[in-house]
Design an enzyme around this catalytic site. Sequence first.
Site, PDB file in Angstrom:
ATOM      1  CE  LYS A 111      22.044 -15.536  49.042  1.00  0.00           C
ATOM      2  NZ  LYS A 111      21.516 -16.819  49.353  1.00  0.00           N
TER       3      LYS A 111
ATOM      4  NE  ARG B  41      13.873 -16.131  58.063  1.00  0.00           N
ATOM      5  CZ  ARG B  41      13.678 -16.392  56.848  1.00  0.00           C
ATOM      6  NH1 ARG B  41      14.554 -16.736  56.117  1.00  0.00           N
ATOM      7  NH2 ARG B  41      12.576 -16.318  56.228  1.00  0.00           N
TER       8      ARG B  41
ATOM      9  CD  GLU C  55      28.498 -15.131  51.622  1.00  0.00           C
ATOM     10  OE1 GLU C  55      27.912 -16.023  51.030  1.00  0.00           O
ATOM     11  OE2 GLU C  55      27.934 -14.263  51.705  1.00  0.00           O
TER      12      GLU C  55
ATOM     13  CD  GLU D 228      17.272 -14.465  55.759  1.00  0.00           C
ATOM     14  OE1 GLU D 228      17.289 -15.627  56.239  1.00  0.00           O
ATOM     15  OE2 GLU D 228      18.315 -13.898  55.662  1.00  0.00           O
TER      16      GLU D 228
HETATM   17  O1  F6P Z   1      21.317 -15.506  52.395  1.00  0.00           O
HETATM   18  C1  F6P Z   1      20.347 -15.727  53.272  1.00  0.00           C
HETATM   19  C2  F6P Z   1      20.338 -17.272  53.405  1.00  0.00           C
HETATM   20  O2  F6P Z   1      19.784 -18.144  52.677  1.00  0.00           O
HETATM   21  C3  F6P Z   1      19.865 -17.282  54.685  1.00  0.00           C
HETATM   22  O3  F6P Z   1      18.426 -17.443  54.778  1.00  0.00           O
HETATM   23  C4  F6P Z   1      20.560 -18.545  55.405  1.00  0.00           C
HETATM   24  O4  F6P Z   1      20.405 -18.609  56.580  1.00  0.00           O
HETATM   25  C5  F6P Z   1      21.924 -18.377  55.047  1.00  0.00           C
HETATM   26  O5  F6P Z   1      21.531 -17.755  53.616  1.00  0.00           O
HETATM   27  C6  F6P Z   1      22.898 -19.444  54.664  1.00  0.00           C
HETATM   28  O6  F6P Z   1      22.476 -20.518  53.932  1.00  0.00           O
HETATM   29  P1  F6P Z   1      22.832 -21.871  53.746  1.00  0.00           P
HETATM   30  O7  F6P Z   1      22.608 -22.658  54.974  1.00  0.00           O
HETATM   31  O8  F6P Z   1      22.313 -22.468  52.829  1.00  0.00           O
HETATM   32  O9  F6P Z   1      24.381 -22.059  53.325  1.00  0.00           O
END
Ligand code: F6P
Length: 556
Positions: A512, A268, A212, A353
């Site tokens: 994912k 997190r 994303e 989470e």
């Molecule tokens: O999908 C979960 C996750 O890994 C979370 O734990 C994390 O905060 C989020 O995706 C975003 O991850 P990143 O900071 O690596 O883009």
Amino acid sequence: MTSIVDAPEWRALTKNAEALAGTSMRDLFARDPDRFRRYSLSAAGLFLDFSKNKISDEILDNLLALAKARGLEARRDAMFAGDKINETEDRPVLHVALRAGADAAYAAGGAPVSALVNEELARMKRFADAVQGGKVRGRTGKALVNVVNIGIGGSDLGPQMAVEALRPYWIKGRRSHFVSNVDGRHLADTLSELDPETTLFVIASKTFTTQETLANARSAKDWFLNSGAREEDIAKHFAALSTNEEAVTAFGVDPENMFRFWDWVGGRYSLWSAIGLSIALQVGFQNFEKLLAGARAMDAHFRAAPLGENMPALLALVGVWNRNFLDIRAHAVLPYDQHLHRLPAYLQQADMESNGKRVGLDGAPVAHETGPVLFGEPGTNGQHAFYQLLHQGTDIVSADFIAAATAASELGDHHQLLLANFLAQTEALMRGRTEAEARADLAAAGLAPAEIDRLAPHKAFPGDRPTSSILMDRLTPETLGALLALYEHKIFCQGVIWGINSFDQWGVELGKALAQDILPEIGGPGETRPPATARDSSTNGLIDRVNKARGQRSGR
Ligand code: F6P
């Protein structure tokens, strides 16, 4: 290892719950006028009242014995020592080192980290000050008044929540925007109001591989370049917050504008790291430092206070009591503070989470419940939405009420109204209203006996709904920092008691991977696709429907 449910402390608590079945919280308060004093405490600028939970001294003693038997103190010390307590990812868990101050000397897995942390904080300060002071400007010399944080999960929820919470501290003229969703509308809607010449993009991603975030970052870069900017202008308008220097460089962000953190910072738990740059840009670095200081004060309390006087440990134990012994499956976070309106969403990730796990550290399924479903909305809005179920539903939901006694600036009697509602709700949830009381009220209102008989059951409230109240004098960067650290440590304590790893998140991986798999099966607008056959009939059928609709749509 004996299962936790067979431990004597667990059995004692099961017996406590059985013995308490016929006693209401009303009874407990009536019997003990000292209940509030005994079940409340202060730490790091916060006050916690947990007396409106169905606990007694004996229950609390047994909960504390359970925590000790689960090795909570040793585990806490191991976290602060930088041991690799995130066992499935073979990493330390050291977000406390991010806010430990200039004199700290933390080590992660034996390697010193405090100097690195302080160096990165100094770089963030220089950058935030330079943007604020106008030394860093956009490609045409205009001030960078808009900051767009592109990230998701911990790289979005924490900074966004903190920026909203600290609205009274916002730098005049600066506006932060948060784009997380891969739905193109999120980015497009945000950008539609912005001028590329005055916009700074902050790409926040621990891994810099998140689908994303990368999709949004690429589209943001295209938007910027399509506005007449050249590749070399990117350095002036893009910063990155990440642990992945290679991917950041490949994306084209100037290494000077990359702010680093490390794999011992969970996503997190990362708002204290470089991920906090968006907070610093919106409220000024000094206020970001105050946020860190507030968390530091809670860390010091958590590390040193005996468990029986330890706010995060007590909040965690009350949660364990409600979840495991009173079978309460959902927990509401109810901030009576509009500026904390993103706190429930932030805590949803932090808690669910972290503790939404079904196997223990040994890999065997746990024999007890773990994290509850967490949700919330600011008061008083929630009162007019889901509180009906909290008061009279068939499920009991526990709740944390959070409020500041004073507001940054008071408008008429609004804050008194807000506080009166906060207090009324915790009282109502605890006391309820018996049918006899409902009848008396209806009689006093002059209703006929038949009407009273008809309405009284609907107007009775069982009460006995557990709540904890967290009060602060005012919502400031310091009290916000303490509040967030309180919840982080509460979640940690519960994870230790439940014997799970609160610091991995494998449960997000399957979806994912499947999304990557399905992606080539989704046609572009106007494209015709053969029927999907690779999956179950529901997923195939949905793919076909989507493709049919998309196939009939041409162009954009
Ligand atoms: O999908 C979960 C996750 O890994 C979370 O734990 C994390 O905060 C989020 O995706 C975003 O991850 P990143 O900071 O690596 O883009």
